[in-house]
Design an enzyme around this catalytic site. Sequence first.
Site, mmCIF file in Angstrom:
data_model
loop_
_atom_site.group_PDB
_atom_site.id
_atom_site.type_symbol
_atom_site.label_atom_id
_atom_site.label_comp_id
_atom_site.label_asym_id
_atom_site.label_seq_id
_atom_site.Cartn_x
_atom_site.Cartn_y
_atom_site.Cartn_z
ATOM 1 N N LYS A 482 38.169 39.580 47.647
ATOM 2 C CA LYS A 482 38.776 40.672 46.893
ATOM 3 C C LYS A 482 37.689 41.523 46.232
ATOM 4 C CE LYS A 482 39.275 37.537 43.016
ATOM 5 N NZ LYS A 482 40.073 36.437 42.497
ATOM 6 N N TYR A 708 18.237 60.113 25.955
ATOM 7 C CA TYR A 708 19.273 60.647 25.072
ATOM 8 C C TYR A 708 19.198 60.045 23.673
ATOM 9 C CZ TYR A 708 21.776 62.837 28.947
ATOM 10 O OH TYR A 708 22.135 63.626 29.994
HETATM 11 C C1 LIG Z 1 39.545 35.228 42.400
HETATM 12 C C2 LIG Z 1 40.391 34.068 42.660
HETATM 13 C C3 LIG Z 1 39.821 32.862 43.100
HETATM 14 C C4 LIG Z 1 38.350 32.621 43.197
HETATM 15 O O1 LIG Z 1 37.809 32.370 41.928
HETATM 16 P P1 LIG Z 1 36.257 32.065 41.726
HETATM 17 O O2 LIG Z 1 36.138 31.641 40.322
HETATM 18 O O3 LIG Z 1 35.554 33.337 42.000
HETATM 19 O O4 LIG Z 1 35.915 31.013 42.699
HETATM 20 C C5 LIG Z 1 40.689 31.848 43.453
HETATM 21 N N1 LIG Z 1 42.029 31.991 43.357
HETATM 22 C C6 LIG Z 1 42.607 33.127 42.906
HETATM 23 C C7 LIG Z 1 44.069 33.210 42.826
HETATM 24 C C8 LIG Z 1 41.806 34.206 42.536
HETATM 25 O O5 LIG Z 1 42.369 35.325 42.092
#
Ligand SMILES: *Cc1c(COP(=O)(O)O)cnc(C)c1O
Length: 813
Positions: A482, A708
């Site tokens: 994601k 700045y």
């Molecule tokens: C992002 C996510 C993960 C992975 O989590 P990490 O801590 O990055 O390993 C697993 N399950 C769900 C539902 C997530 O949204």
Amino acid sequence: MSLKIQDITTAIAAYFESVQPQAHIDNVSIDSRSLQNNASTLFFALPGQNRDGHYYIPELLNKGVVNFVVTHIPETVSGKANFIIVNNTLQALQDFAAYYRQQFQFPVIGITGSNGKTIVKEWLNYLLSPDYNVIRSPKSYNSQVGVPLSIIGINKKHNLGIFEAGISLPNEMQKLQHIICPDIGILTNIGTAHDESFTSQKEKTLEKLKLFSKVKLLVLQKNEAIEKLLPATTKTFTWSFNNTGNVLVNKLEKASATCLEVIYQDTIFSVEIPFTDDYAIENAINCLMVMLHLGYSHEIITQRLAGLYPVELRLQVKDGINGCTIIDDSYSADYQSLKIALDFLEQQKTHKKKTIILSDIFQSGFTKKELYKKVKELLRTHKIGRVIGIGETITKKLADFPNFFAYKTTQEFLAQYNSNAFEDETILVKGARSFRFEEIVVLLEEKTHETVLEINLNAIVHNLNFYRAKLKPETKVMVMVKAFGYGSGSYEIAKTLSHHKVDYLGVAFADEGIALRNAGTMIPIVVMNPESSAFNAMTAYNLEPEIYSLRELKAFIDLARKKNLWNYPIHLKLDTGMHRLGFEEHQLAELIALLRNNNFVSVKSIFSHLSASDSLQFKDFTTQQIDLFEKWSTQLIDALQINPMRHILNTSGIYNYPNAQYNMVRLGIGLYGVGNDPTEMKHLQNVGTLKTVILQIKEIEVGESVGYSRKYIATQKTRTATLPIGYADGIPRAWGNGNGYVMINSQKASIVGNICMDMLMVDVTNIDCKEGDRVIVFGKDPSVVTIANTLNTIAYEILAGISHRVKRIFYKE
Ligand SMILES: *Cc1c(COP(=O)(O)O)cnc(C)c1O
């Protein structure tokens, strides 16, 4: 190579179960993806923490491979091919290479050390190949697998070998010595740190020196401590800067070169090399020592060393113009590395159309006729649609190749270059150094500013394997890609994961999944936060929804009914305490009622998400979440009489609660090299390195300010460097004003003043640097974890915040 399979079986003392005992072998493979695999390939099914080579045998049989070295014959393929059965396939590959090496008597140079192995090898090849037919390790093939594969490239016409050996664990070097059997050794240098795998620096040095146990001569920089560790019989040929070795070197630094005055056996001569850094100087002297030993005249040594060049061995994938993908391999053109580059091209399945821009090939060991015949064969098996040949020889030898375009020189190509001739294709640019193909790459590359996020695909595989090793072999892995792969880019990573047989990908939104499908990803994909407006598109692209509410489930069933879908896979999310998305206990009865006897959807998995798997302080809470998950999922399974997968662990969950792995885990941040625990971090490799360059250097007088709001006022004369990266690229503003730093030429440069939208300024008063120099914004040091800790946030936020305008470059070592 042409060997009888029976001789190989005898050589590696194995049991042979044959269908064609007379088979001939002319090449060896360990990679199921290679298009070079064919009926005369011997495939070694190597074990891996990821999928074992045996797993690919049915697929290889379909591609016509019939000879395998295995530890066992998978049931489905028994009797269908020749199987050489051994206890350990890696050992067998090494034994085979050692046996093969023994067929050849010419001198072999073996190189090891902490740094510089590959550079010394490439430089020696360049320095000696006018006079020898050299076989050398391709790229940095120096491992337990890489060395045997390098040796297998030897043929009858070679008369000098140059191989590098690298180790990471005790007892590895002896095996490499046995395979390479070097006559001349080179010890490049020994780093001061000892790797975790060795108890001391001395133990590590002793291990490295095993490569030289039988050499006739060992070249090294004078070093009493190391020489004491050598067997008394080892003859050394040493150099030093202070008159203690066999050869004395005095160096005189110039602006962009170094002049070396070499004093050896009462003669003095000088050479100039086009480098000024210490490593390059040491590497060049080691090469010079070999030339002295081989009896080269001072004139030739001087002349050839002047032509030394920077070595770039990585295949780099870059975004190109008109939607093209460029594979940049513009520094070498020999047959071995062409094979590797074509296999790499095959793995980049981004585009159907494939073009190669190829220079004359320099390869000793074959006549030109044989060589180009083999090159044509390679191009044909790899289905290269268009070949652009540049050089006097290739234009003649490939003239009859279909869709071949000829240019005598790179200049001629550049003069006639038309950017419209390239569109939506993968272009491999492969040329010998003298052809200066980097000028072609510059034209083909998409123009963006010079800030890039480099992604190391090998590190991704390493990290995947680290977590896999914590799981039972049958546990499936879903990788979360994601948010554009946590900012690292999603297609290229998905491609790598697909080869490594990851079972599922997880994305947040449907459009991320659609983009992956459009790029050719076939792995099942779960969409974690599906919106009902995207259901239609999801079913069209075969994306599986996470179902977290009754409302959502009803909407999805409605759609499935309308579209006549049967048993569409869905994934039920239970809220065991995170309180983000998911069914709660009081909704289970209605959920069961909706799903019972419902043929529109099929529950592929039931899962939940842990809210604090990273902090053991919340162990009780996490255990309670796991218990609730067990209870509720069992309730669903019993009531619905179904057999779905179950999963609850994210990265830290795998690390801290491996007992709750159920049928699958969901790996996220760990894949990208970030663990939530310092011990865990030690085992992970850094994946992303954010790099930029120095745009301008300024001298600031006392009392003057920078940036700045005049946040930085110089209290002493200060030299600053301005970098083209700012908060719009994702660098948090809070990292400015002395809180953060970047690395320039291995030194920390602290950020002065406020970070601007597109730029920031750093203090380089004590750093030797110039405009155009490379800058590391994060990577190994500072790591994203360091940045996140300093700023009181988490690495996830930094990684996912790197803006899309920063170009991602993917590479494999
Ligand atoms: C992002 C996510 C993960 C992975 O989590 P990490 O801590 O990055 O390993 C697993 N399950 C769900 C539902 C997530 O949204």
